[in-house]
Design a protein around this motif. Structure first.
Motif, PDB file in Angstrom:
ATOM      1  N   GLY A   1     -66.782  -0.904 -90.751  1.00  0.00           N
ATOM      2  CA  GLY A   1     -65.843  -0.834 -89.629  1.00  0.00           C
ATOM      3  C   GLY A   1     -66.390  -1.563 -88.411  1.00  0.00           C
ATOM      4  O   GLY A   1     -67.333  -2.360 -88.507  1.00  0.00           O
ATOM      5  N   PRO A   2     -65.822  -1.302 -87.226  1.00  0.00           N
ATOM      6  CA  PRO A   2     -66.298  -1.975 -86.017  1.00  0.00           C
ATOM      7  C   PRO A   2     -67.721  -1.559 -85.668  1.00  0.00           C
ATOM      8  O   PRO A   2     -68.074  -0.387 -85.739  1.00  0.00           O
ATOM      9  N   GLU A   3     -68.523  -2.536 -85.269  1.00  0.00           N
ATOM     10  CA  GLU A   3     -69.913  -2.279 -84.900  1.00  0.00           C
ATOM     11  C   GLU A   3     -70.138  -2.401 -83.397  1.00  0.00           C
ATOM     12  O   GLU A   3     -70.892  -1.630 -82.811  1.00  0.00           O
ATOM     13  N   ALA A   4     -69.480  -3.397 -82.777  1.00  0.00           N
ATOM     14  CA  ALA A   4     -69.699  -3.610 -81.347  1.00  0.00           C
ATOM     15  C   ALA A   4     -68.514  -4.352 -80.745  1.00  0.00           C
ATOM     16  O   ALA A   4     -67.796  -5.085 -81.430  1.00  0.00           O
ATOM     17  N   LEU A   5     -68.329  -4.136 -79.443  1.00  0.00           N
ATOM     18  CA  LEU A   5     -67.293  -4.828 -78.682  1.00  0.00           C
ATOM     19  C   LEU A   5     -67.907  -5.382 -77.414  1.00  0.00           C
ATOM     20  O   LEU A   5     -68.583  -4.659 -76.669  1.00  0.00           O
ATOM     21  N   ILE A   6     -67.691  -6.662 -77.180  1.00  0.00           N
ATOM     22  CA  ILE A   6     -68.177  -7.335 -75.972  1.00  0.00           C
ATOM     23  C   ILE A   6     -66.964  -7.919 -75.250  1.00  0.00           C
ATOM     24  O   ILE A   6     -66.178  -8.652 -75.858  1.00  0.00           O
ATOM     25  N   VAL A   7     -66.798  -7.593 -73.981  1.00  0.00           N
ATOM     26  CA  VAL A   7     -65.680  -8.113 -73.196  1.00  0.00           C
ATOM     27  C   VAL A   7     -66.208  -8.664 -71.873  1.00  0.00           C
ATOM     28  O   VAL A   7     -66.838  -7.929 -71.100  1.00  0.00           O
ATOM     29  N   ARG A   8     -65.966  -9.948 -71.638  1.00  0.00           N
ATOM     30  CA  ARG A   8     -66.295 -10.563 -70.356  1.00  0.00           C
ATOM     31  C   ARG A   8     -64.969 -10.986 -69.712  1.00  0.00           C
ATOM     32  O   ARG A   8     -64.358 -11.959 -70.098  1.00  0.00           O
ATOM     33  N   LYS A   9     -64.507 -10.213 -68.736  1.00  0.00           N
ATOM     34  CA  LYS A   9     -63.265 -10.524 -68.042  1.00  0.00           C
ATOM     35  C   LYS A   9     -63.414 -11.799 -67.215  1.00  0.00           C
ATOM     36  O   LYS A   9     -64.505 -12.146 -66.775  1.00  0.00           O
ATOM     37  N   ALA A  10     -62.295 -12.467 -66.993  1.00  0.00           N
ATOM     38  CA  ALA A  10     -62.306 -13.683 -66.195  1.00  0.00           C
ATOM     39  C   ALA A  10     -62.868 -13.407 -64.798  1.00  0.00           C
ATOM     40  O   ALA A  10     -62.515 -12.406 -64.164  1.00  0.00           O
ATOM     41  N   ASN A  11     -63.757 -14.286 -64.376  1.00  0.00           N
ATOM     42  CA  ASN A  11     -64.334 -14.248 -63.018  1.00  0.00           C
ATOM     43  C   ASN A  11     -65.157 -12.993 -62.747  1.00  0.00           C
ATOM     44  O   ASN A  11     -65.313 -12.591 -61.599  1.00  0.00           O
ATOM     45  N   GLU A  12     -65.677 -12.373 -63.798  1.00  0.00           N
ATOM     46  CA  GLU A  12     -66.568 -11.234 -63.633  1.00  0.00           C
ATOM     47  C   GLU A  12     -67.963 -11.613 -64.129  1.00  0.00           C
ATOM     48  O   GLU A  12     -68.114 -12.281 -65.155  1.00  0.00           O
ATOM     49  N   ASN A  13     -68.984 -11.163 -63.416  1.00  0.00           N
ATOM     50  CA  ASN A  13     -70.359 -11.528 -63.742  1.00  0.00           C
ATOM     51  C   ASN A  13     -70.987 -10.634 -64.797  1.00  0.00           C
ATOM     52  O   ASN A  13     -71.916 -11.048 -65.485  1.00  0.00           O
ATOM     53  N   GLU A  14     -70.489  -9.410 -64.907  1.00  0.00           N
ATOM     54  CA  GLU A  14     -71.069  -8.440 -65.841  1.00  0.00           C
ATOM     55  C   GLU A  14     -70.104  -8.159 -66.989  1.00  0.00           C
ATOM     56  O   GLU A  14     -68.969  -7.800 -66.778  1.00  0.00           O
ATOM     57  N   PRO A  15     -70.570  -8.322 -68.217  1.00  0.00           N
ATOM     58  CA  PRO A  15     -69.709  -7.997 -69.357  1.00  0.00           C
ATOM     59  C   PRO A  15     -69.716  -6.500 -69.640  1.00  0.00           C
ATOM     60  O   PRO A  15     -70.639  -5.776 -69.236  1.00  0.00           O
ATOM     61  N   PHE A  16     -68.671  -6.042 -70.305  1.00  0.00           N
ATOM     62  CA  PHE A  16     -68.675  -4.685 -70.852  1.00  0.00           C
ATOM     63  C   PHE A  16     -69.093  -4.761 -72.314  1.00  0.00           C
ATOM     64  O   PHE A  16     -68.561  -5.580 -73.067  1.00  0.00           O
ATOM     65  N   VAL A  17     -70.061  -3.951 -72.692  1.00  0.00           N
ATOM     66  CA  VAL A  17     -70.556  -3.965 -74.064  1.00  0.00           C
ATOM     67  C   VAL A  17     -70.587  -2.533 -74.596  1.00  0.00           C
ATOM     68  O   VAL A  17     -71.128  -1.643 -73.937  1.00  0.00           O
ATOM     69  N   HIS A  18     -69.978  -2.342 -75.750  1.00  0.00           N
ATOM     70  CA  HIS A  18     -70.010  -1.012 -76.370  1.00  0.00           C
ATOM     71  C   HIS A  18     -70.447  -1.145 -77.808  1.00  0.00           C
ATOM     72  O   HIS A  18     -69.894  -1.954 -78.571  1.00  0.00           O
ATOM     73  N   ILE A  19     -71.446  -0.364 -78.196  1.00  0.00           N
ATOM     74  CA  ILE A  19     -71.911  -0.312 -79.587  1.00  0.00           C
ATOM     75  C   ILE A  19     -71.422   0.998 -80.182  1.00  0.00           C
ATOM     76  O   ILE A  19     -71.710   2.076 -79.680  1.00  0.00           O
ATOM     77  N   TYR A  20     -70.632   0.884 -81.240  1.00  0.00           N
ATOM     78  CA  TYR A  20     -70.039   2.056 -81.868  1.00  0.00           C
ATOM     79  C   TYR A  20     -71.123   2.861 -82.602  1.00  0.00           C
ATOM     80  O   TYR A  20     -71.980   2.304 -83.265  1.00  0.00           O
ATOM     81  N   GLN A  21     -71.031   4.185 -82.457  1.00  0.00           N
ATOM     82  CA  GLN A  21     -72.030   5.066 -83.058  1.00  0.00           C
ATOM     83  C   GLN A  21     -71.569   5.547 -84.426  1.00  0.00           C
ATOM     84  O   GLN A  21     -70.399   5.584 -84.707  1.00  0.00           O
TER      85      GLN A  21
END
Length: 387
Positions: free
Chosen positions: A367-387
């Protein structure tokens, strides 16, 4: 240092601290529709890109039909969300509330999606004259060699409601999406079985027929009780082929003023999806393709025998707006997955310009292992690792 969501417990704490109190913020209103009663409007909106939905949720009249009539899951998602995006040109997300289509009945939609029949065809098929209201052209050919394709594949209705000063909520507008076939698939009976054949629909023909059908749909809506005075937005969507791994796109929309049956001028919608990597993307958007290929190459350096990175890019005009990347891979431990996710996050920040939104989904057979989202014009990405 970039922020990584590694522990479920911390995520739960974050959500519980930041989440709105829905119980205190929801608003109870009085509906003025056919089934009068109480309804709830959530005051919290997750984004100004979305409408608040009237609760309790009412499934659309055509629920289920869309799955049967739309070629791919990608088309299905884009047809629904794209129509909501177009609605924002006419209906402000702060002033209007969303409801799935309740006005055009499922039976009516089925009838509209049919072909027109000649008197002889209607008699042979036992179709009553009042039910012979198909919007697709008559087939004067044969089953194996139809005279024309079926152009109209599906009709999607979205309703938009507004609230008056007394707290009454009522229908205030409507959007209609017409899904049109770029490829017409039809079955032919052969030697006791069936085979599927296809007929390509040229874009000028699809556009011409879509605009013709739109005029008929508006006239029929105006003749429906209770719909004679609301503003209407109607949009044309070209489906992709069944084998496509990217969705089709909306290519035109028009509006109909309150109380009118005349369409205003058609507005062109310059949107398109591309698969990365692909020849089409390379020819149309070389620089973006090179950036993706460099990202893909760096991912493969981490796993030298792996080459499964694909991207789906959304363009408005020539401008890349959003890139969704999928990386299916097999890990041999959670720490390996964490390290890989950290590595890929760095590649996202390095290879893609700040003005686009990039999301990366890392999956495995589990199944899903990780999600990485870098929104436009944002310096910090959101990263989630599924447990």
């Amino acid at each position: 240092m970039r922020k990584f969501s590694l522990v479920v417990f911390s995520l739960v704490l974050l959500l519980s601290a930041c989440a709105p109190n829905f119980g205190k913020q929801n608003e109870v209103v009085q509906t003025k529709e056919k089934d009068k009663g109480k309804a709830i409007i959530p005051k919290y909106n997750i984004s100004d890109k979305y409408y608040r939905t009237i609760l309790p949720f009412e499934p659309g009249e055509a629920r289920g039909l869309v799955v049967n009539n739309i070629n791919t899951r990608y088309d299905l998602n884009e047809f629904e969300t794209g129509l909501m995006r177009i609605a924002q040109n006419s209906f402000d997300t702060e002033k209007y509330y969303f409801r799935e289509g309740q006005e055009i009945k499922a039976k009516t939609i089925r009838q509209w999606l049919n072909r027109q029949y000649t008197e002889e065809q209607a008699a042979a098929g036992k179709v009553k004259p009042e039910d012979n209201i198909g919007l697709n052209p008559v087939n004067t050919g044969t089953e194996a060699d139809p005279s024309s394709p079926i152009y109209l594949a599906h009709i999607l209705e979205h309703d938009y409601l507004s609230k008056d000063e007394n707290g009454n909520v009522s229908l205030a507008g409507m959007t209609i999406g017409l899904a049109l076939n770029s490829v017409y698939y039809y079955k032919v009976h052969v030697d006791g079985g069936t085979i599927e054949k296809e007929m390509k629909v040229d874009f000028p023909d699809m556009e011409r027929e879509g605009k013709r059908i739109a005029e008929d749909v508006v006239k029929r809506i105006r003749a429906t009780k209770g719909l004679g005075d609301i503003p209407i937005t109607i949009a044309l969507f070209g489906q992709a082929a069944k084998t496509s791994v990217v969705p089709g796109n909306f290519f035109a929309y028009t509006t109909v003023n309150k109380g009118s049956s005349s369409l205003n001028g058609w507005e062109k919608i310059d949107e398109k999806y591309y698969l990365f990597p692909s020849t089409a993307a390379q020819e149309a958007h070389r620089d973006d393709t090179i950036a993706f290929l460099n990202f893909k190459q760096d991912v493969e350096e981490y796993f030298p025998n792996f080459n499964g990175v694909i991207g789906r890019a959304f363009y408005t005009g020539d401008q890349l707006q959003e890139l969704n990347i999928t990386i299916p891979i097999q890990f041999y431990g959670k720490t390996e997955g964490i390290g890989f996710t950290q590595y890929v996050t760095g590649l996202v920040m390095e290879h893609f310009p700040e003005y686009i939104t990039v999301s990366v989904t890392v999956t495995s057979v589990d199944g899903p292992e990780a999600l990485i989202v870098r929104k436009a014009n944002e310096n910090e990405p959101f990263v989630h690792i599924y447990q």
